[in-house]
Design a protein around this motif. Structure first.
Motif, PDB file in Angstrom:
ATOM      1  N   PRO A  59       0.808  -1.227   0.000  1.00 22.30           N
ATOM      2  CA  PRO A  59       0.000   0.000   0.000  1.00 22.30           C
ATOM      3  C   PRO A  59       0.842   1.279   0.000  1.00 22.30           C
ATOM      4  O   PRO A  59       0.395   2.315  -0.519  1.00 22.30           O
TER       5      PRO A  59
ATOM      6  N   LEU B 159       1.310   2.200  -3.525  1.00 24.89           N
ATOM      7  CA  LEU B 159       0.075   2.724  -4.131  1.00 24.89           C
ATOM      8  C   LEU B 159      -0.209   4.137  -3.626  1.00 24.89           C
ATOM      9  O   LEU B 159      -0.616   5.015  -4.378  1.00 24.89           O
TER      10      LEU B 159
ATOM     11  N   THR C  31      -2.738  -8.830   8.946  1.00 25.33           N
ATOM     12  CA  THR C  31      -3.656  -9.100   7.822  1.00 25.33           C
ATOM     13  C   THR C  31      -3.852 -10.600   7.633  1.00 25.33           C
ATOM     14  O   THR C  31      -4.980 -11.093   7.502  1.00 25.33           O
TER      15      THR C  31
ATOM     16  N   GLY D  66       1.631 -15.396  -4.380  1.00 27.13           N
ATOM     17  CA  GLY D  66       2.578 -14.354  -3.927  1.00 27.13           C
ATOM     18  C   GLY D  66       3.240 -14.775  -2.633  1.00 27.13           C
ATOM     19  O   GLY D  66       3.494 -13.954  -1.752  1.00 27.13           O
TER      20      GLY D  66
ATOM     21  N   GLY E 136       6.188 -12.897  -0.907  1.00 26.85           N
ATOM     22  CA  GLY E 136       6.071 -11.479  -0.566  1.00 26.85           C
ATOM     23  C   GLY E 136       5.699 -11.286   0.903  1.00 26.85           C
ATOM     24  O   GLY E 136       5.662 -12.242   1.686  1.00 26.85           O
TER      25      GLY E 136
ATOM     26  N   SER F 128       6.267 -16.690  -8.315  1.00 30.17           N
ATOM     27  CA  SER F 128       6.767 -16.562  -9.691  1.00 30.17           C
ATOM     28  C   SER F 128       8.229 -16.960  -9.837  1.00 30.17           C
ATOM     29  O   SER F 128       8.760 -16.913 -10.939  1.00 30.17           O
TER      30      SER F 128
ATOM     31  N   VAL G 148      -2.486 -11.317  -5.016  1.00 27.34           N
ATOM     32  CA  VAL G 148      -1.943 -10.927  -6.325  1.00 27.34           C
ATOM     33  C   VAL G 148      -3.030 -10.429  -7.271  1.00 27.34           C
ATOM     34  O   VAL G 148      -2.886  -9.398  -7.922  1.00 27.34           O
TER      35      VAL G 148
ATOM     36  N   PHE H  58      -4.306  -6.766  -4.916  1.00 28.41           N
ATOM     37  CA  PHE H  58      -4.179  -6.771  -6.369  1.00 28.41           C
ATOM     38  C   PHE H  58      -2.788  -6.279  -6.769  1.00 28.41           C
ATOM     39  O   PHE H  58      -2.647  -5.314  -7.538  1.00 28.41           O
TER      40      PHE H  58
ATOM     41  N   ASP I 111      -0.798  -7.419  -8.719  1.00 30.00           N
ATOM     42  CA  ASP I 111      -0.643  -7.524 -10.177  1.00 30.00           C
ATOM     43  C   ASP I 111      -0.983  -6.213 -10.877  1.00 30.00           C
ATOM     44  O   ASP I 111      -0.499  -5.936 -11.964  1.00 30.00           O
TER      45      ASP I 111
ATOM     46  N   LEU J 197       9.576  -3.412  -3.852  1.00 32.63           N
ATOM     47  CA  LEU J 197       8.193  -3.886  -3.905  1.00 32.63           C
ATOM     48  C   LEU J 197       7.583  -3.633  -5.281  1.00 32.63           C
ATOM     49  O   LEU J 197       6.926  -4.496  -5.848  1.00 32.63           O
TER      50      LEU J 197
ATOM     51  N   ARG K  60       8.673  -6.124  -7.905  1.00 30.26           N
ATOM     52  CA  ARG K  60       8.363  -7.538  -7.624  1.00 30.26           C
ATOM     53  C   ARG K  60       9.575  -8.286  -7.093  1.00 30.26           C
ATOM     54  O   ARG K  60       9.700  -9.494  -7.290  1.00 30.26           O
TER      55      ARG K  60
HETATM   56  N1  LIG Z   1      -6.480  -6.732   2.445  1.00 28.21           N
HETATM   57  C1  LIG Z   1      -5.706  -6.123   3.309  1.00 28.21           C
HETATM   58  O1  LIG Z   1      -6.128  -5.738   4.388  1.00 28.21           O
HETATM   59  C2  LIG Z   1      -4.270  -5.936   2.921  1.00 28.21           C
HETATM   60  C3  LIG Z   1      -3.292  -5.616   3.874  1.00 28.21           C
HETATM   61  C4  LIG Z   1      -1.952  -5.493   3.448  1.00 28.21           C
HETATM   62  C5  LIG Z   1      -1.632  -5.677   2.100  1.00 28.21           C
HETATM   63  N2  LIG Z   1      -2.636  -5.951   1.212  1.00 28.21           N
HETATM   64  C6  LIG Z   1      -2.368  -6.156  -0.218  1.00 28.21           C
HETATM   65  O2  LIG Z   1      -1.649  -7.345  -0.386  1.00 28.21           O
HETATM   66  C7  LIG Z   1      -0.871  -7.249  -1.579  1.00 28.21           C
HETATM   67  C8  LIG Z   1       0.567  -7.652  -1.257  1.00 28.21           C
HETATM   68  O3  LIG Z   1       1.148  -6.722  -0.342  1.00 28.21           O
HETATM   69  P1  LIG Z   1       2.612  -6.962   0.235  1.00 28.21           P
HETATM   70  O4  LIG Z   1       2.902  -5.819   1.146  1.00 28.21           O
HETATM   71  O5  LIG Z   1       2.749  -8.350   0.726  1.00 28.21           O
HETATM   72  O6  LIG Z   1       3.482  -6.775  -1.117  1.00 28.21           O
HETATM   73  P2  LIG Z   1       4.813  -7.531  -1.608  1.00 28.21           P
HETATM   74  O7  LIG Z   1       5.654  -7.921  -0.474  1.00 28.21           O
HETATM   75  O8  LIG Z   1       5.391  -6.643  -2.657  1.00 28.21           O
HETATM   76  O9  LIG Z   1       4.246  -8.864  -2.286  1.00 28.21           O
HETATM   77  C9  LIG Z   1       3.420  -8.803  -3.414  1.00 28.21           C
HETATM   78  C10 LIG Z   1       3.549 -10.072  -4.223  1.00 28.21           C
HETATM   79  O10 LIG Z   1       2.662  -9.961  -5.339  1.00 28.21           O
HETATM   80  C11 LIG Z   1       3.224 -10.595  -6.464  1.00 28.21           C
HETATM   81  N3  LIG Z   1       3.088  -9.752  -7.655  1.00 28.21           N
HETATM   82  C12 LIG Z   1       2.510 -10.124  -8.808  1.00 28.21           C
HETATM   83  N4  LIG Z   1       2.549  -9.142  -9.699  1.00 28.21           N
HETATM   84  C13 LIG Z   1       3.199  -8.113  -9.126  1.00 28.21           C
HETATM   85  C14 LIG Z   1       3.563  -6.814  -9.568  1.00 28.21           C
HETATM   86  N5  LIG Z   1       3.242  -6.368 -10.808  1.00 28.21           N
HETATM   87  N6  LIG Z   1       4.233  -5.996  -8.723  1.00 28.21           N
HETATM   88  C15 LIG Z   1       4.525  -6.416  -7.483  1.00 28.21           C
HETATM   89  N7  LIG Z   1       4.208  -7.654  -6.988  1.00 28.21           N
HETATM   90  C16 LIG Z   1       3.540  -8.492  -7.816  1.00 28.21           C
HETATM   91  C17 LIG Z   1       4.683 -10.904  -6.144  1.00 28.21           C
HETATM   92  O11 LIG Z   1       4.771 -12.314  -6.026  1.00 28.21           O
HETATM   93  P3  LIG Z   1       5.147 -13.221  -7.290  1.00 28.21           P
HETATM   94  O12 LIG Z   1       6.283 -12.538  -7.994  1.00 28.21           O
HETATM   95  O13 LIG Z   1       5.519 -14.503  -6.670  1.00 28.21           O
HETATM   96  O14 LIG Z   1       3.886 -13.263  -8.119  1.00 28.21           O
HETATM   97  C18 LIG Z   1       4.937 -10.272  -4.793  1.00 28.21           C
HETATM   98  O15 LIG Z   1       5.736 -11.094  -3.971  1.00 28.21           O
HETATM   99  C19 LIG Z   1      -1.021  -5.815  -2.077  1.00 28.21           C
HETATM  100  O16 LIG Z   1      -1.997  -5.777  -3.101  1.00 28.21           O
HETATM  101  C20 LIG Z   1      -1.516  -5.066  -0.865  1.00 28.21           C
HETATM  102  O17 LIG Z   1      -2.253  -3.914  -1.181  1.00 28.21           O
HETATM  103  C21 LIG Z   1      -3.922  -6.085   1.603  1.00 28.21           C
END
Ligand SMILES: NC(=O)c1ccc[n+]([C@@H]2O[C@H](COP(=O)([O-])OP(=O)(O)OC[C@H]3O[C@@H](n4cnc5c(N)ncnc54)[C@H](OP(=O)(O)O)[C@@H]3O)[C@@H](O)[C@H]2O)c1
Length: 329
Positions: free
Chosen positions: A42, A45, A126, A147, A150, A172, A216, A239, A241, A311, A314
């Motif tokens: 986030p 974003l 989360t 994912g 991550g 990935s 993802v 999302f 992705d 981040l 990726r």
């Molecule tokens: N719902 C909630 O309350 C909540 C709370 C926190 C975070 N989130 C969401 O969870 C998601 C992951 O957050 P995070 O902090 O764990 O991020 P992160 O550490 O960057 O992990 C994101 C993972 O998504 C995959 N991915 C696929 N396409 C990508 C792209 N174009 N750019 C970056 N990563 C990509 C990657 O795995 P691969 O390469 O293996 O595909 C990466 O390891 C985000 O969308 C975030 O907004 C939601």
């Protein structure tokens, strides 16, 4: 004090390292000397103006911190200056001093360092809320995590293992799957070839997966929907992705499955008591060794753009941490 400031929405390189007045804690707040602030998707974003909740400009990104209490605001009881604390801030974490609601802070376990504590709130918070309160994951159930290398993904793998599930890690790259292996996953899918659904089927047959944790989105989500078991639960986490997928409701009907939204930040505001209880359980699991937070990269404060790029591009493995003050030996 120094603060990483977003003065206009844009890329990490558009942020500035600004000199700003020290904040003064108001009623209900603590002033924290920040030692570490860990990154979450986030943040990426938010600086682009694309997150669902946007602070007004200028703001400091960074949604979680760990540090030392430097001052106590009016009306706050139960805290001492000098105590080591960690917690979620929503935004405003990439700063040398942060005035934050006392209710959002927790005591750090004695043996934990600041970098590790700065990464406990959002990812574990989360993933635990998703698996415990939203999916009611049961021992022996299958859990597929996309994912999985991550931030929230690796936390979901570890928590799924701690909760007794059979955890299938999907990511990935082999490097990310190796990290998931170290966190206790026992089966692995590299979906870089776009064949998640076929590989899930090859692993567990036509029965499908009981719980799917998907941070993802994009094209992977359709494969998740086609891999879910009868009465299964698909957790919509995020999302990363970049594409918000459409839901094929025919599959919801055919599998009699549930598609479950997870918005941790909103839940923490609505249910602070259970949030605090979850965090106590997370800290206990860290203390007894069931959870071992994984930090893939650490950067000093002034290299904030490189940290955010990990981040965005990726490349993050587990948590990425901004060390606001140099770690003590
Ligand atoms: N719902 C909630 O309350 C909540 C709370 C926190 C975070 N989130 C969401 O969870 C998601 C992951 O957050 P995070 O902090 O764990 O991020 P992160 O550490 O960057 O992990 C994101 C993972 O998504 C995959 N991915 C696929 N396409 C990508 C792209 N174009 N750019 C970056 N990563 C990509 C990657 O795995 P691969 O390469 O293996 O595909 C990466 O390891 C985000 O969308 C975030 O907004 C939601």
């Amino acid at each position: 004090m120094r603060a990483v400031h977003c003065v206009r929405h844009g890329m990490p390189e558009d942020l500035v390292l600004a000199e700003v007045p020290d904040p003064v804690p108001s009623a209900g707040q603590l002033l924290i000397d920040v030692h570490a602030s860990s990154l979450n998707f986030p943040d990426v974003l938010m600086i682009q103006g694309k997150y669902q909740t946007q602070p007004p400009l200028p703001f400091a990104p960074g949604s979680e911190i760990a540090g030392v209490i430097a001052a106590i605001g009016p009306g706050v009881t139960g805290w001492q200056i000098g105590e080591r604390v960690f917690g979620g801030t929503g935004a405003g974490g990439f700063v040398e001093k942060a005035a934050v609601p006392a209710a959002a802070m927790r005591r750090m376990p004695a043996a934990m360092d600041f970098a590790t504590a700065s990464g406990l709130s959002t990812t574990y918070g989360t993933s635990y809320y998703a698996l415990k309160q939203r999916a009611a994951l049961q021992p022996g159930e299958t859990l597929l995590v996309t994912g999985a290398g991550g931030g929230v993904g690796i936390a979901a793998v570890e928590l799924g293992v701690a909760m007794g599930a059979r955890v299938i890690a999907a990511a990935s790259s082999e490097e990310k799957l190796d990290l998931a292996r170290s966190a206790g996953a026992t089966e692995f899918i590299n979906y870089s070839d776009g064949k998640l659904k076929d590989k899930v089927k090859a692993l567990i047959g036509g029965r499908g997966v009981d719980v799917i944790y998907d941070p993802v989105g994009g094209a992977l989500f359709d494969d998740c929907m086609r891999s879910i078991a009868w009465y299964g639960r698909v957790l919509v986490i995020g999302f990363a992705d970049g594409e918000i997928p459409k839901l094929p409701t025919n599959l919801v009907l055919l599998k009699s499955c549930q598609v479950i939204g997870v918005f941790y930040g909103a839940w923490t505001a609505r249910d602070p008591e259970n949030t605090a209880q979850n965090m106590r359980e997370i800290v206990a699991m860290c203390t007894d060794g069931r959870l071992k937070p994984r930090i893939g990269a650490r950067f000093p404060m002034e290299r904030y753009a490189e940290a955010l790029r990990c981040l965005m591009e990726r490349r993050a493995l587990g948590k990425v941490v901004l060390e606001i003050r140099a770690p003590q030996p």
